[in-house]
Scaffold this active site. Structure first.
Site, PDB file in Angstrom:
ATOM      1  N   SER A 145       0.860  -1.181   0.000  1.00  0.00           N
ATOM      2  CA  SER A 145       0.000   0.000   0.000  1.00  0.00           C
ATOM      3  C   SER A 145       0.896   1.229   0.000  1.00  0.00           C
ATOM      4  CB  SER A 145      -0.848   0.006   1.274  1.00  0.00           C
ATOM      5  OG  SER A 145      -1.445   1.275   1.476  1.00  0.00           O
ATOM      6  N   TYR A 158      -1.286  -0.784  10.376  1.00  0.00           N
ATOM      7  CA  TYR A 158      -1.385  -1.075   8.939  1.00  0.00           C
ATOM      8  C   TYR A 158      -0.128  -0.607   8.204  1.00  0.00           C
ATOM      9  CZ  TYR A 158      -3.262  -1.238   4.209  1.00  0.00           C
ATOM     10  OH  TYR A 158      -3.463  -1.506   2.868  1.00  0.00           O
ATOM     11  N   ALA A 160       2.816  -0.069   9.323  1.00  0.00           N
ATOM     12  CA  ALA A 160       3.979  -0.885   9.703  1.00  0.00           C
ATOM     13  C   ALA A 160       3.956  -2.215   8.970  1.00  0.00           C
ATOM     14  CB  ALA A 160       3.970  -1.116  11.219  1.00  0.00           C
ATOM     15  N   ILE A 191      -8.517   2.341  -3.693  1.00  0.00           N
ATOM     16  CA  ILE A 191      -9.182   1.435  -4.631  1.00  0.00           C
ATOM     17  C   ILE A 191     -10.574   1.141  -4.082  1.00  0.00           C
ATOM     18  CG2 ILE A 191      -9.044  -0.773  -5.835  1.00  0.00           C
ATOM     19  CD1 ILE A 191      -6.641   1.079  -6.453  1.00  0.00           C
TER      20      ILE A 191
HETATM   21  P1  NAP Z   1     -11.305  -6.220   0.925  1.00  0.00           P
HETATM   22  O1  NAP Z   1     -12.275  -5.753  -0.088  1.00  0.00           O
HETATM   23  O2  NAP Z   1     -11.555  -5.974   2.370  1.00  0.00           O
HETATM   24  O3  NAP Z   1     -11.050  -7.796   0.698  1.00  0.00           O
HETATM   25  C1  NAP Z   1     -10.144  -8.437   1.548  1.00  0.00           C
HETATM   26  C2  NAP Z   1      -9.973  -9.870   1.103  1.00  0.00           C
HETATM   27  O4  NAP Z   1      -8.988 -10.463   1.962  1.00  0.00           O
HETATM   28  C3  NAP Z   1     -11.237 -10.679   1.228  1.00  0.00           C
HETATM   29  O5  NAP Z   1     -11.331 -11.563   0.125  1.00  0.00           O
HETATM   30  C4  NAP Z   1     -11.016 -11.463   2.528  1.00  0.00           C
HETATM   31  O6  NAP Z   1     -11.630 -12.737   2.509  1.00  0.00           O
HETATM   32  C5  NAP Z   1      -9.520 -11.653   2.496  1.00  0.00           C
HETATM   33  N1  NAP Z   1      -8.958 -11.947   3.800  1.00  0.00           N
HETATM   34  C6  NAP Z   1      -8.958 -11.177   4.924  1.00  0.00           C
HETATM   35  N2  NAP Z   1      -8.333 -11.814   5.927  1.00  0.00           N
HETATM   36  C7  NAP Z   1      -7.919 -13.005   5.415  1.00  0.00           C
HETATM   37  C8  NAP Z   1      -7.226 -14.104   5.949  1.00  0.00           C
HETATM   38  N3  NAP Z   1      -6.807 -14.113   7.229  1.00  0.00           N
HETATM   39  N4  NAP Z   1      -6.964 -15.165   5.145  1.00  0.00           N
HETATM   40  C9  NAP Z   1      -7.381 -15.177   3.859  1.00  0.00           C
HETATM   41  N5  NAP Z   1      -8.059 -14.165   3.304  1.00  0.00           N
HETATM   42  C10 NAP Z   1      -8.324 -13.093   4.075  1.00  0.00           C
HETATM   43  O7  NAP Z   1      -9.853  -5.590   0.648  1.00  0.00           O
HETATM   44  P2  NAP Z   1      -9.190  -4.995  -0.684  1.00  0.00           P
HETATM   45  O8  NAP Z   1      -9.428  -3.537  -0.720  1.00  0.00           O
HETATM   46  O9  NAP Z   1      -9.541  -5.813  -1.847  1.00  0.00           O
HETATM   47  O10 NAP Z   1      -7.663  -5.185  -0.290  1.00  0.00           O
HETATM   48  C11 NAP Z   1      -6.853  -6.217  -0.824  1.00  0.00           C
HETATM   49  C12 NAP Z   1      -5.413  -5.904  -0.515  1.00  0.00           C
HETATM   50  O11 NAP Z   1      -5.078  -4.628  -1.071  1.00  0.00           O
HETATM   51  C13 NAP Z   1      -5.095  -5.799   0.980  1.00  0.00           C
HETATM   52  O12 NAP Z   1      -3.841  -6.362   1.244  1.00  0.00           O
HETATM   53  C14 NAP Z   1      -5.058  -4.299   1.231  1.00  0.00           C
HETATM   54  O13 NAP Z   1      -4.223  -3.972   2.315  1.00  0.00           O
HETATM   55  C15 NAP Z   1      -4.497  -3.808  -0.075  1.00  0.00           C
HETATM   56  N6  NAP Z   1      -4.807  -2.402  -0.347  1.00  0.00           N
HETATM   57  C16 NAP Z   1      -6.087  -1.972  -0.573  1.00  0.00           C
HETATM   58  C17 NAP Z   1      -6.325  -0.626  -0.833  1.00  0.00           C
HETATM   59  C18 NAP Z   1      -7.702  -0.095  -1.126  1.00  0.00           C
HETATM   60  O14 NAP Z   1      -7.832   1.134  -1.254  1.00  0.00           O
HETATM   61  N7  NAP Z   1      -8.732  -0.904  -1.250  1.00  0.00           N
HETATM   62  C19 NAP Z   1      -5.261   0.277  -0.861  1.00  0.00           C
HETATM   63  C20 NAP Z   1      -3.974  -0.195  -0.620  1.00  0.00           C
HETATM   64  C21 NAP Z   1      -3.748  -1.536  -0.371  1.00  0.00           C
HETATM   65  P3  NAP Z   1     -12.969 -13.066   3.391  1.00  0.00           P
HETATM   66  O15 NAP Z   1     -14.013 -12.111   2.925  1.00  0.00           O
HETATM   67  O16 NAP Z   1     -13.246 -14.477   3.032  1.00  0.00           O
HETATM   68  O17 NAP Z   1     -12.574 -12.849   4.812  1.00  0.00           O
END
Ligand code: NAP
Length: 253
Positions: A145, A158, A160, A191
């Site tokens: 991120s 987060y 860290a 996103i």
């Molecule tokens: P999201 O919509 O909250 O989806 C998170 C996904 O991670 C879900 O499929 C969830 O599965 C899964 N998950 C959570 N804990 C888990 C675990 N212990 N084991 C396996 N799966 C797990 O998040 P997102 O926005 O798509 O984010 C995806 C990645 O991008 C993350 O690493 C986040 O830090 C990074 N990111 C996102 C943004 C943003 O703006 N959205 C920005 C920077 C970085 P379940 O539903 O089955 O729990």
């Protein structure tokens, strides 16, 4: 015509039931990969994604398990191995956050975040290496991120975890590169997913965010997925140890 070709590749995407991971899984399948759709809790979402991929003529299967538990990660990888015989691509996408400053953050919350965002990636790499090392080939993509640089994305726990993921990746790029395995980071921000809505629930907040982005829009999961597909393919075969920011110019422009 030049296209992103992942045919004959097997990809494991962690946290692929929703958001960015879902889009990466769908895109990889559209590029010809067989995809293992990992999820922790959202079984219905994972199954509906697999169905969507199959309807499009692709191959995928859902695999439940939390990346925060080494035994579960081992089982996940074994299941992928049993189903498809190999793992060529690992995307460490599963991640969690919460909007809390240092004062509100309780003991244990840093550890819980690290357990998924950093240790989950660590366990997953350890468990896919036995598949990649014998063929001296593989691609690992870690989703960090821009919070690793700015301190944003929820709080100190987060930021860290994502900074640590970048250091981890750079070491892997050095140590695994000579073994034919490329490791890179994608660092997105803003996103549109459930994750972003949990941090900024109100439309007013989201409008303010748009004004911070020189391109004047938020990102979509596909913005990350298309770059991930490029990196995973042979078109990205000289890219190793990089952190690629996807932010519409917000962080440094
Ligand atoms: P999201 O919509 O909250 O989806 C998170 C996904 O991670 C879900 O499929 C969830 O599965 C899964 N998950 C959570 N804990 C888990 C675990 N212990 N084991 C396996 N799966 C797990 O998040 P997102 O926005 O798509 O984010 C995806 C990645 O991008 C993350 O690493 C986040 O830090 C990074 N990111 C996102 C943004 C943003 O703006 N959205 C920005 C920077 C970085 P379940 O539903 O089955 O729990």
């Amino acid at each position: 015509m030049l296209a992103i070709d992942l045919a004959s590749k097997v990809a494991l995407i962690t946290g692929a039931s929703r958001g960015i991971g879902r889009s990466i899984a769908l895109t990889f399948a559209q590029c010809g990969a067989k995809v293992a759709v990992n999820y922790a809790q959202s079984e219905a979402d994972a199954r509906s994604l697999v169905q969507e991929i199959e309807t499009l003529g692709g191959e995928a299967f859902p695999v439940q398990g939390s990346v925060s538990e080494p035994a579960e990660v081992r089982r996940i990888c074994e299941q992928v191995g049993q189903k498809y015989g190999k793992i060529d691509i690992l995307v460490n996408n599963a991640g969690i956050t919460s909007r809390k400053g240092i004062e509100e953050l309780a003991y244990g919350e840093l550890e819980k975040t690290m357990q998924v965002n950093l240790l989950g990636a660590f366990y997953s790499v350890k468990e896919v290496l036995p598949f990649m090392l014998p063929t001296q080939s593989g691609v690992i993509i870690n989703i960090a991120s821009t919070g690793a640089y700015t301190g944003g994305g929820g709080g100190p726990h987060y930021a860290a975890s994502k900074s640590a993921l970048i250091g981890f990746t750079r070491n892997l790029a050095r140590s695994l590169g000579p073994k034919g395995i490329r490791t890179n980071v994608l660092a997105p921000t803003l996103i549109v997913t459930d994750f972003l809505k949990s941090l900024y629930p109100s439309p007013e907040d989201q409008h303010k965010l748009i004004l911070q982005v020189p391109l004047r829009r938020l990102g979509y999961p596909e913005d990350v997925a298309y770059l991930a597909a490029f990196l995973a393919s042979d078109l990205g075969s000289f890219i190793n140890g990089q952190v690629i920011i996807l932010d519409g110019g917000r962080t440094y422009a």
